[in-house]
Design a protein around this motif. Structure first.
Motif, PDB file in Angstrom:
ATOM      1  N   ILE A  36       0.903  -1.197   0.006  1.00 39.83           N
ATOM      2  CA  ILE A  36      -0.148   0.001   0.000  1.00 39.83           C
ATOM      3  C   ILE A  36       0.892   1.424   0.168  1.00 39.83           C
ATOM      4  CG2 ILE A  36      -1.723   1.171   1.256  1.00 39.83           C
ATOM      5  CD1 ILE A  36      -2.787  -1.460   2.514  1.00 39.83           C
ATOM      6  N   LYS A  37       0.708   2.167  -0.804  1.00 38.92           N
ATOM      7  CA  LYS A  37       1.438   3.345  -0.946  1.00 38.92           C
ATOM      8  C   LYS A  37       0.199   4.660  -0.744  1.00 38.92           C
ATOM      9  CE  LYS A  37       4.634   1.436  -4.609  1.00 38.92           C
ATOM     10  NZ  LYS A  37       5.099   1.781  -5.836  1.00 38.92           N
ATOM     11  N   LEU A  38       0.661   5.249   0.313  1.00 36.87           N
ATOM     12  CA  LEU A  38      -0.041   6.388   0.638  1.00 36.87           C
ATOM     13  C   LEU A  38       0.747   7.640   1.051  1.00 36.87           C
ATOM     14  CD1 LEU A  38      -2.279   4.545   3.452  1.00 36.87           C
ATOM     15  CD2 LEU A  38      -3.122   5.548   1.272  1.00 36.87           C
ATOM     16  N   PRO A  39      -0.030   8.697   0.835  1.00 34.38           N
ATOM     17  CA  PRO A  39       0.580   9.903   1.283  1.00 34.38           C
ATOM     18  C   PRO A  39       0.611  10.192   2.810  1.00 34.38           C
ATOM     19  CG  PRO A  39      -1.210  10.483  -0.493  1.00 34.38           C
ATOM     20  CD  PRO A  39      -1.290   9.136   0.010  1.00 34.38           C
ATOM     21  N   GLU A  40       1.603  10.585   3.175  1.00 37.56           N
ATOM     22  CA  GLU A  40       1.816  10.688   4.916  1.00 37.56           C
ATOM     23  C   GLU A  40       0.576  11.178   5.638  1.00 37.56           C
ATOM     24  OE1 GLU A  40       3.800   9.235   7.751  1.00 37.56           O
ATOM     25  OE2 GLU A  40       4.631   9.478   5.898  1.00 37.56           O
ATOM     26  N   ARG A  41      -0.131  12.112   4.868  1.00 38.27           N
ATOM     27  CA  ARG A  41      -1.106  12.616   5.751  1.00 38.27           C
ATOM     28  C   ARG A  41      -2.261  11.927   5.606  1.00 38.27           C
ATOM     29  NH1 ARG A  41      -3.056  17.596   1.816  1.00 38.27           N
ATOM     30  NH2 ARG A  41      -3.193  16.652  -0.117  1.00 38.27           N
ATOM     31  N   LEU A  42      -2.398  10.501   4.787  1.00 38.47           N
ATOM     32  CA  LEU A  42      -3.279   9.704   4.461  1.00 38.47           C
ATOM     33  C   LEU A  42      -2.985   8.296   5.263  1.00 38.47           C
ATOM     34  CD1 LEU A  42      -4.722  10.366   1.209  1.00 38.47           C
ATOM     35  CD2 LEU A  42      -5.774  11.449   3.463  1.00 38.47           C
ATOM     36  N   ARG A  43      -1.883   8.210   5.827  1.00 42.34           N
ATOM     37  CA  ARG A  43      -1.130   7.027   6.477  1.00 42.34           C
ATOM     38  C   ARG A  43      -2.088   6.449   7.409  1.00 42.34           C
ATOM     39  NH1 ARG A  43       1.669   4.040   4.047  1.00 42.34           N
ATOM     40  NH2 ARG A  43       3.151   5.901   3.440  1.00 42.34           N
ATOM     41  N   PHE A  44      -3.057   7.043   8.195  1.00 42.84           N
ATOM     42  CA  PHE A  44      -3.828   6.446   9.131  1.00 42.84           C
ATOM     43  C   PHE A  44      -4.994   5.701   8.459  1.00 42.84           C
ATOM     44  CE2 PHE A  44      -6.072  10.388   7.490  1.00 42.84           C
ATOM     45  CZ  PHE A  44      -7.217  10.065   7.294  1.00 42.84           C
ATOM     46  N   ALA A  45      -5.127   5.542   7.112  1.00 44.01           N
ATOM     47  CA  ALA A  45      -6.231   4.808   6.537  1.00 44.01           C
ATOM     48  C   ALA A  45      -5.555   3.538   6.090  1.00 44.01           C
ATOM     49  CB  ALA A  45      -6.643   5.333   5.375  1.00 44.01           C
ATOM     50  N   GLU A  46      -4.275   3.430   6.313  1.00 47.48           N
ATOM     51  CA  GLU A  46      -3.722   1.864   5.653  1.00 47.48           C
ATOM     52  C   GLU A  46      -4.112   0.604   6.402  1.00 47.48           C
ATOM     53  OE1 GLU A  46       0.780  -0.113   5.308  1.00 47.48           O
ATOM     54  OE2 GLU A  46       0.614   1.967   6.139  1.00 47.48           O
TER      55      GLU A  46
END
Length: 288
Positions: A36-46
């Motif tokens: 899973i690749k996410l922007p840092e500010r969306l990391r909470f959704a991983e």
């Protein structure tokens, strides 16, 4: 229904001031491997994204990429950290006092300084719900592609299984003539070698030899495996590993046929069977 492990899907949605895009790619893999690749500010959704993928896909290497960007309609609204501006200007004045030739700078220079512009606060609950809906929507698209690809693979496998059934039936019809030819050949050779042969003992030896060269059991097992493959590909569950095991067993029977055979036609059938088995095996590598 047979499903392929190879597919791609993407979806996009707007959440607040953000446009968020989700891309899912899946390729064949022995087990389940999720990246899973996410922007840092969306990391909470991983964690929730990973759980959603695992609930829908049981095998394959899946890469999920989430990207976000500000919507154009909100690009003119700038949120300025006034405390950071004040601190920057104070520091600038202190530096200028020590410079012989102070240089002026514009408001745009100030805005470009790190920490001056602030991002609006994100509603994590709203983002979580939006991202979950986006990922699930993209997953449905991915699964549809996997099913379409799987249907094509299933057609190829069933076609090769039908060809194998034709070859096994041809081998069965050929075997009585092969065994009789072996018996006649051995009788002639021994008669030439022995003036007064013991035909009772010779018959016993011939029975033993023909049993050793008989491939009826291999053909029966092959037919059973072929029927099992045709049954398995109709199942609405992951079948890749079971099909791979069946290919190993079928290849073993085809190899034994070739090793036992002293007949050119049976040898040719054995080779054709192994070619078809290998073709099926290649397709199975993409099946969930």
């Amino acid at each position: 229904m047979t499903k392929s492990m190879t597919a791609f899907a993407s979806s996009e949605t707007e959440i607040g001031a953000l446009t968020i895009n989700c891309e899912l790619r899946s390729v064949n893999h022995r087990y389940t491997d999720i990246l899973i690749k996410l922007p840092e500010r969306l990391r909470f959704a991983e964690t929730e994204i990973r759980s959603a993928i695992m609930a829908k896909i049981s095998r394959g290497k899946i890469e999920c990429t989430i990207t976000s960007k500000k919507q154009i309609k909100d690009s003119q609204s700038l949120f300025v950290n006034r405390d950071a501006v004040a601190a920057l200007l104070t520091a600038a004045r202190q530096i200028e006092e020590q410079m012989t030739a102070p240089q002026s700078f514009s408001a745009l220079d100030v805005l470009a300084f790190p920490g001056i512009q602030q991002e609006p606060e994100l509603d994590k609950d709203e983002l979580n719900r939006g991202i979950a809906e986006l990922v699930n929507r993209t997953l449905l698209k991915l699964l549809e592609v996997r099913e379409r690809e799987g249907q094509q693979l299933q057609i190829l496998i069933e076609d090769r299984c039908r060809k194998m059934q034709i070859y096994t039936e041809a081998a069965k019809k050929r075997m009585p003539d092969v065994l009789q030819a072996i018996r006649n050949k051995l009788k002639d050779r021994i008669t030439d070698m022995v003036a007064q042969p013991d035909f009772d003992r010779l018959e016993q030896e011939l029975v033993f030899l023909t049993q050793k060269l008989d491939i009826a059991e291999e053909l029966d097992r092959l037919e059973t495996h072929i029927k099992e493959v045709l049954r398995v590909v109709q199942q609405d569950e992951p079948v890749g590993r079971r099909l791979d095991f069946l290919m190993q067993e079928m290849n073993r029977e085809a190899n034994t046929m070739g090793a036992k055979s002293s007949d050119k036609e049976i040898t040719k059938i054995s080779i054709e069977l192994k070619v078809l088995i290998e073709q099926i095996r290649e397709q199975i590598q993409n099946i969930e």
